[in-house]
Write a protein that holds these residues in place. Structure first.
Motif, PDB file in Angstrom:
ATOM      1  N   ASP A   1      19.498  92.543   8.343  1.00 28.31           N
ATOM      2  CA  ASP A   1      19.796  92.228   8.866  1.00 28.31           C
ATOM      3  C   ASP A   1      20.686  91.082  10.179  1.00 28.31           C
ATOM      4  OD1 ASP A   1      21.715  93.717   6.454  1.00 28.31           O
ATOM      5  OD2 ASP A   1      22.536  95.122   7.738  1.00 28.31           O
ATOM      6  N   GLU A   2      20.034  92.106  11.039  1.00 33.30           N
ATOM      7  CA  GLU A   2      20.099  91.273  12.703  1.00 33.30           C
ATOM      8  C   GLU A   2      19.566  90.023  12.047  1.00 33.30           C
ATOM      9  OE1 GLU A   2      17.961  93.770  14.974  1.00 33.30           O
ATOM     10  OE2 GLU A   2      19.847  95.160  15.480  1.00 33.30           O
ATOM     11  N   ASP A   3      18.473  89.721  11.305  1.00 34.91           N
ATOM     12  CA  ASP A   3      17.287  88.240  10.873  1.00 34.91           C
ATOM     13  C   ASP A   3      18.535  87.268  11.064  1.00 34.91           C
ATOM     14  OD1 ASP A   3      14.837  89.178  12.502  1.00 34.91           O
ATOM     15  OD2 ASP A   3      14.282  89.945  10.572  1.00 34.91           O
ATOM     16  N   ARG A   4      19.105  88.165   9.651  1.00 40.07           N
ATOM     17  CA  ARG A   4      19.913  87.010   8.734  1.00 40.07           C
ATOM     18  C   ARG A   4      20.843  86.532   9.864  1.00 40.07           C
ATOM     19  NH1 ARG A   4      21.041  90.316   5.059  1.00 40.07           N
ATOM     20  NH2 ARG A   4      23.038  91.281   5.827  1.00 40.07           N
ATOM     21  N   GLN A   5      21.835  87.114  10.436  1.00 40.14           N
ATOM     22  CA  GLN A   5      22.692  86.792  11.375  1.00 40.14           C
ATOM     23  C   GLN A   5      22.397  86.101  12.394  1.00 40.14           C
ATOM     24  OE1 GLN A   5      24.248  90.106  13.588  1.00 40.14           O
ATOM     25  NE2 GLN A   5      25.198  91.110  10.629  1.00 40.14           N
ATOM     26  N   ALA A   6      20.847  86.166  12.436  1.00 40.75           N
ATOM     27  CA  ALA A   6      20.106  85.346  13.765  1.00 40.75           C
ATOM     28  C   ALA A   6      20.465  83.670  12.812  1.00 40.75           C
ATOM     29  CB  ALA A   6      18.719  85.652  14.291  1.00 40.75           C
ATOM     30  N   GLN A   7      19.522  84.077  11.469  1.00 41.99           N
ATOM     31  CA  GLN A   7      19.090  82.577  10.520  1.00 41.99           C
ATOM     32  C   GLN A   7      20.701  81.869  10.798  1.00 41.99           C
ATOM     33  OE1 GLN A   7      17.794  83.573   7.459  1.00 41.99           O
ATOM     34  NE2 GLN A   7      17.319  81.070   7.041  1.00 41.99           N
ATOM     35  N   GLN A   8      22.110  82.411  10.429  1.00 42.75           N
ATOM     36  CA  GLN A   8      23.056  81.842  10.190  1.00 42.75           C
ATOM     37  C   GLN A   8      23.283  80.901  11.715  1.00 42.75           C
ATOM     38  OE1 GLN A   8      24.453  85.076   9.132  1.00 42.75           O
ATOM     39  NE2 GLN A   8      24.723  85.310   6.404  1.00 42.75           N
ATOM     40  N   ALA A   9      23.317  81.872  12.828  1.00 44.91           N
ATOM     41  CA  ALA A   9      23.996  81.455  13.756  1.00 44.91           C
ATOM     42  C   ALA A   9      23.276  80.286  13.857  1.00 44.91           C
ATOM     43  CB  ALA A   9      23.594  82.540  15.004  1.00 44.91           C
ATOM     44  N   GLN A  10      21.729  80.186  14.639  1.00 41.29           N
ATOM     45  CA  GLN A  10      20.818  79.329  14.186  1.00 41.29           C
ATOM     46  C   GLN A  10      21.027  77.905  13.532  1.00 41.29           C
ATOM     47  OE1 GLN A  10      16.538  79.801  14.066  1.00 41.29           O
ATOM     48  NE2 GLN A  10      16.097  77.497  14.019  1.00 41.29           N
ATOM     49  N   GLN A  11      21.795  78.293  12.384  1.00 38.00           N
ATOM     50  CA  GLN A  11      22.352  77.080  11.255  1.00 38.00           C
ATOM     51  C   GLN A  11      23.487  76.443  11.888  1.00 38.00           C
ATOM     52  OE1 GLN A  11      22.276  79.146   7.401  1.00 38.00           O
ATOM     53  NE2 GLN A  11      20.332  78.851   7.034  1.00 38.00           N
ATOM     54  N   ALA A  12      24.398  77.879  12.497  1.00 41.39           N
ATOM     55  CA  ALA A  12      25.569  76.993  12.393  1.00 41.39           C
ATOM     56  C   ALA A  12      25.637  76.408  13.674  1.00 41.39           C
ATOM     57  CB  ALA A  12      26.116  78.032  12.787  1.00 41.39           C
ATOM     58  N   SER A  13      24.488  76.750  14.798  1.00 43.10           N
ATOM     59  CA  SER A  13      23.886  75.738  15.752  1.00 43.10           C
ATOM     60  C   SER A  13      24.395  74.506  15.756  1.00 43.10           C
ATOM     61  CB  SER A  13      23.996  76.392  17.241  1.00 43.10           C
ATOM     62  OG  SER A  13      23.118  75.874  18.244  1.00 43.10           O
ATOM     63  N   GLN A  14      23.065  74.409  14.750  1.00 41.40           N
ATOM     64  CA  GLN A  14      22.554  73.220  13.930  1.00 41.40           C
ATOM     65  C   GLN A  14      23.945  72.908  13.187  1.00 41.40           C
ATOM     66  OE1 GLN A  14      19.552  74.014  11.658  1.00 41.40           O
ATOM     67  NE2 GLN A  14      17.272  74.477  13.367  1.00 41.40           N
ATOM     68  N   ALA A  15      24.152  72.899  13.049  1.00 41.71           N
ATOM     69  CA  ALA A  15      25.495  72.043  12.296  1.00 41.71           C
ATOM     70  C   ALA A  15      26.513  71.297  13.334  1.00 41.71           C
ATOM     71  CB  ALA A  15      26.028  73.203  10.845  1.00 41.71           C
ATOM     72  N   ASP A  16      26.379  72.286  14.167  1.00 39.32           N
ATOM     73  CA  ASP A  16      27.679  71.761  15.362  1.00 39.32           C
ATOM     74  C   ASP A  16      27.191  71.044  16.304  1.00 39.32           C
ATOM     75  OD1 ASP A  16      29.877  73.642  14.800  1.00 39.32           O
ATOM     76  OD2 ASP A  16      29.024  75.217  16.440  1.00 39.32           O
ATOM     77  N   GLU A  17      25.746  70.578  16.107  1.00 35.99           N
ATOM     78  CA  GLU A  17      25.029  69.981  17.084  1.00 35.99           C
ATOM     79  C   GLU A  17      24.615  68.665  16.367  1.00 35.99           C
ATOM     80  OE1 GLU A  17      23.588  69.636  19.954  1.00 35.99           O
ATOM     81  OE2 GLU A  17      23.709  71.098  20.861  1.00 35.99           O
ATOM     82  N   ALA A  18      24.544  68.426  15.115  1.00 34.88           N
ATOM     83  CA  ALA A  18      24.948  67.220  14.317  1.00 34.88           C
ATOM     84  C   ALA A  18      26.483  66.739  13.900  1.00 34.88           C
ATOM     85  CB  ALA A  18      24.412  67.754  12.745  1.00 34.88           C
ATOM     86  N   ARG A  19      27.205  67.707  14.142  1.00 31.25           N
ATOM     87  CA  ARG A  19      28.842  67.464  14.056  1.00 31.25           C
ATOM     88  C   ARG A  19      28.742  66.948  15.182  1.00 31.25           C
ATOM     89  NH1 ARG A  19      30.318  70.996  11.778  1.00 31.25           N
ATOM     90  NH2 ARG A  19      31.101  72.407  13.647  1.00 31.25           N
ATOM     91  N   HIS A  20      29.026  67.190  16.086  1.00 33.30           N
ATOM     92  CA  HIS A  20      28.576  66.062  17.862  1.00 33.30           C
ATOM     93  C   HIS A  20      28.350  65.023  18.176  1.00 33.30           C
ATOM     94  CE1 HIS A  20      28.019  66.196  21.798  1.00 33.30           C
ATOM     95  NE2 HIS A  20      29.585  66.901  22.186  1.00 33.30           N
ATOM     96  N   SER A  21      26.695  65.145  17.733  1.00 36.62           N
ATOM     97  CA  SER A  21      26.404  63.803  17.956  1.00 36.62           C
ATOM     98  C   SER A  21      27.012  62.650  16.677  1.00 36.62           C
ATOM     99  CB  SER A  21      24.915  63.502  17.497  1.00 36.62           C
ATOM    100  OG  SER A  21      24.525  64.462  17.471  1.00 36.62           O
ATOM    101  N   GLN A  22      27.717  62.731  14.847  1.00 35.75           N
ATOM    102  CA  GLN A  22      27.943  62.338  14.494  1.00 35.75           C
ATOM    103  C   GLN A  22      29.461  61.556  14.974  1.00 35.75           C
ATOM    104  OE1 GLN A  22      28.475  63.807  10.440  1.00 35.75           O
ATOM    105  NE2 GLN A  22      26.428  63.846  10.324  1.00 35.75           N
ATOM    106  N   GLN A  23      29.998  62.369  15.823  1.00 35.09           N
ATOM    107  CA  GLN A  23      31.233  62.327  16.614  1.00 35.09           C
ATOM    108  C   GLN A  23      31.179  61.404  18.067  1.00 35.09           C
ATOM    109  OE1 GLN A  23      33.398  66.371  17.554  1.00 35.09           O
ATOM    110  NE2 GLN A  23      33.797  66.686  15.289  1.00 35.09           N
ATOM    111  N   CYS A  24      29.912  61.526  18.689  1.00 36.05           N
ATOM    112  CA  CYS A  24      29.912  60.805  19.432  1.00 36.05           C
ATOM    113  C   CYS A  24      29.762  58.937  19.213  1.00 36.05           C
ATOM    114  CB  CYS A  24      29.063  61.631  20.718  1.00 36.05           C
ATOM    115  SG  CYS A  24      29.390  62.688  21.321  1.00 36.05           S
ATOM    116  N   ALA A  25      28.678  59.476  18.001  1.00 35.30           N
ATOM    117  CA  ALA A  25      28.246  57.903  17.510  1.00 35.30           C
ATOM    118  C   ALA A  25      29.525  57.143  17.290  1.00 35.30           C
ATOM    119  CB  ALA A  25      27.188  57.736  16.217  1.00 35.30           C
TER     120      ALA A  25
END
Length: 222
Positions: free
Chosen positions: A162-186
Motif C-alpha cells: 500500500d505504501e509503495d502504491r501511494q508513493a507511486q501515485q504521489a509521484q505520478q500526480a507530481s509529474q502531472a502537476d509539473e507537466a500542467r505547469h509547464s504548459q500553462q507557463c508556455a
C-alpha cells in the motif's frame, strides 16, 4: 722337496651352498616385508539418525529408540576410530522458529530444549517425556503463535505494498502537476510575447500587460 697338492671343491657342493644362501636371503626379505605390512581392521558401521524435530546426527552405534535411521554406511576402522580426537557424533541443529517469540517463556524454553537435545546429550527417554509434555501443554499455543506470526507477516507485506502504491501515485500526480505547469507557463509566455509586439495598446492595456508580466515572472521564471 715336498709337493703340495690343492684339492678343488666339487661343483655340486658349490651349487648347493649357493642355493642355500639365496634361499636364506629370500626368506629374510619376505619376513621384513611381512613386518612392515599394515594390519587391517574391520570397518565399523556409521548410522545417521533423525528425530521428530528434524535434528540429525551420526554415530557408530545404532540409533536410539524414538529416532529414525536414515542411512547406514561404512565408517572408519576400529583402530582409526580409537585414534579419533573429535567425538564421533556430529550434530546439525535447526535454528529457532520465528514464531517462538509469541510463545510463553515455559513453552519457548521447552521447545528450545527439544531442539538442542542431542547437542546437550539429553537421554532419549527424557526427550520422549519432554515431547509428551510439549504436546500436552504447548502444541495449541505454538499453533496460535505460528498463525499470529504469519498473519502479521502478511499484514506487513500488504502495508508495504500500500505504501509503495501511494508513493507511486504521489509521484505520478507530481509529474502531472509539473507537466500542467509547464504548459500553462508556455501559453502565458506566448500571450506575453504577442502583446508586447503590439504598438497600439492603450494606457489601460499597458497596465494590464504589466500585471500579466509580473504574474508570469512570479510563477514561471524559475
Amino acid at each position: 722337496m715336498r709337493m703340495h697338492h690343492h684339492r678343488t671343491a666339487h661343483p655340486a657342493r658349490v651349487r648347493l651352498a649357493l642355493r642355500l644362501a639365496c634361499t636364506g636371503l629370500l626368506l629374510a626379505a619376505l619376513g621384513a616385508l611381512g613386518a612392515l605390512a599394515p594390519t587391517t581392521a574391520s570397518a565399523q558401521a556409521r548410522y545417521t539418525c533423525r528425530d521428530d524435530s528434524g535434528n540429525t546426527y551420526t554415530s557408530f552405534r545404532a540409533c536410539p529408540q524414538g529416532m529414525k535411521t536414515t542411512s547406514v554406511s561404512a565408517g572408519p576402522t576400529a583402530s582409526e576410530y580409537r585414534q579419533e580426537r573429535s567425538p564421533s557424533r556430529t550434530l546439525s541443529t535447526a535454528p529457532a522458529a520465528d514464531h517462538q517469540q509469541y510463545m510463553s517463556e515455559r513453552c519457548r524454553s521447552l521447545k528450545d530444549t527439544l531442539r538442542t537435545a542431542y547437542s546437550r546429550n539429553i537421554k532419549a527417554d527424557t526427550q520422549e517425556g519432554m515431547r509428551r509434555e510439549f504436546e500436552r501443554d504447548c502444541r495449541e499455543e505454538e499453533s496460535e503463535a505460528s498463525s499470529r506470526y504469519y498473519r502479521e507477516q502478511r499484514e506487513a507485506r500488504q502495508q508495504r505494498r500500500d505504501e509503495d502504491r501511494q508513493a507511486q501515485q504521489a509521484q505520478q500526480a507530481s509529474q502531472a502537476d509539473e507537466a500542467r505547469h509547464s504548459q500553462q507557463c508556455a501559453e502565458s509566455r506566448r500571450i506575453l510575447t504577442l502583446k508586447k509586439a503590439r504598438t497600439d495598446l492603450s494606457e489601460g492595456e499597458r497596465s494590464d500587460l504589466k500585471r500579466f508580466e509580473d504574474a508570469y515572472m512570479a510563477r514561471c521564471a524559475r
